[in-house]
Design a protein around this motif. Structure first.
Motif, mmCIF file in Angstrom:
data_model
loop_
_atom_site.group_PDB
_atom_site.id
_atom_site.type_symbol
_atom_site.label_atom_id
_atom_site.label_comp_id
_atom_site.label_asym_id
_atom_site.label_seq_id
_atom_site.Cartn_x
_atom_site.Cartn_y
_atom_site.Cartn_z
ATOM 1 N N SER A 15 31.453 62.084 -13.239
ATOM 2 C CA SER A 15 31.815 62.060 -11.675
ATOM 3 C C SER A 15 31.046 61.762 -10.159
ATOM 4 C CB SER A 15 32.388 63.606 -11.561
ATOM 5 O OG SER A 15 31.496 64.531 -12.486
ATOM 6 N N GLU A 17 29.222 64.281 -10.031
ATOM 7 C CA GLU A 17 29.053 65.631 -9.918
ATOM 8 C C GLU A 17 28.161 67.171 -10.919
ATOM 9 O OE1 GLU A 17 29.911 66.811 -6.556
ATOM 10 O OE2 GLU A 17 30.932 64.907 -6.323
ATOM 11 N N HIS A 22 30.741 73.604 -11.585
ATOM 12 C CA HIS A 22 31.663 72.573 -10.309
ATOM 13 C C HIS A 22 32.792 72.814 -11.050
ATOM 14 C CE1 HIS A 22 33.018 69.166 -9.112
ATOM 15 N NE2 HIS A 22 33.360 68.218 -10.113
ATOM 16 N N GLY A 23 33.846 72.871 -9.846
ATOM 17 C CA GLY A 23 35.485 72.528 -10.014
ATOM 18 C C GLY A 23 35.767 74.033 -10.436
ATOM 19 N N LYS A 25 35.989 78.445 -9.010
ATOM 20 C CA LYS A 25 36.987 78.570 -7.438
ATOM 21 C C LYS A 25 36.339 79.948 -7.629
ATOM 22 C CE LYS A 25 39.781 77.100 -3.738
ATOM 23 N NZ LYS A 25 40.381 76.541 -3.171
#
Length: 179
Positions: A15, A17, A22-23, A25
């Motif tokens: 990715s 990233e 990461h990813g 929330k």
């Protein structure tokens, strides 16, 4: 849910990233002092919301993965789709360089001892039990991560002779193209 897995920090394969969070929330409950938590989560690739008009998302957002709750008991209403953890989970995960299982960090749980990343336990002559447990979890997660990567430890290795033949074929193709 992520509590069943332990994810090792670093880049997300393919990715481009990076970041341990990461990813993910996060939503910070109103009792949390959010400036340092926000800084920590954002620094490791996560996103952060909180109660207030300036928050990028509200508490009822269905994509929240972790609700950070800093009270001795769990909130009255729980969202089934996210993990509830105390702020120490963020710090300990960062220090361990992997997402730790959340079970020991749920609201109301007695938290594990905080382990400083700046102490060399072996040099000090004492390795705390929780450090040993975290090391075992991290090693297991890294082993699983290597097995899941193409060409990792779990992948079938191509015999060296076949690799040399492939290299020779590629060189011959390149020479033909140049002519």
């Amino acid at each position: 849910l992520l509590s069943q897995n332990m994810i090792v920090g670093g880049s997300v394969e393919g990715s481009g990233e990076t970041g341990l969070f990461h990813g993910l929330k996060f939503f910070l409950s109103r009792e949390c002092r959010y400036s340092w938590l926000e800084f920590a989560v954002l620094s490791f690739g996560g996103t952060v919301g909180w109660d207030g008009e300036s928050s990028p998302y509200a508490r009822d957002n269905t994509s929240i993965t972790h609700l950070i709750h800093d009270r001795p008991s769990a909130p009255q209403t729980l969202k089934a789709a996210c993990e509830y953890v105390q702020p120490q989970w963020i710090v300990d995960s960062i220090n361990a360089a992997c997402l730790l299982p959340v079970e020991r960090y749920v609201p109301g749980a007695t938290l594990p001892p905080h382990l400083s990343p700046f102490v060399d336990d072996e040099k000090e002559g004492y390795i705390p039990e929780y450090r040993q447990e975290m090391s075992q979890l991290k090693s297991a997660a890294e082993a699983v991560a290597v097995d899941d990567v193409p060409g990792g430890a779990g992948a079938a290795e191509e015999p060296a002779d076949d690799m040399e033949e492939d290299d020779e074929e590629e060189e011959e193709e390149q020479e033909e193209e140049e002519e």
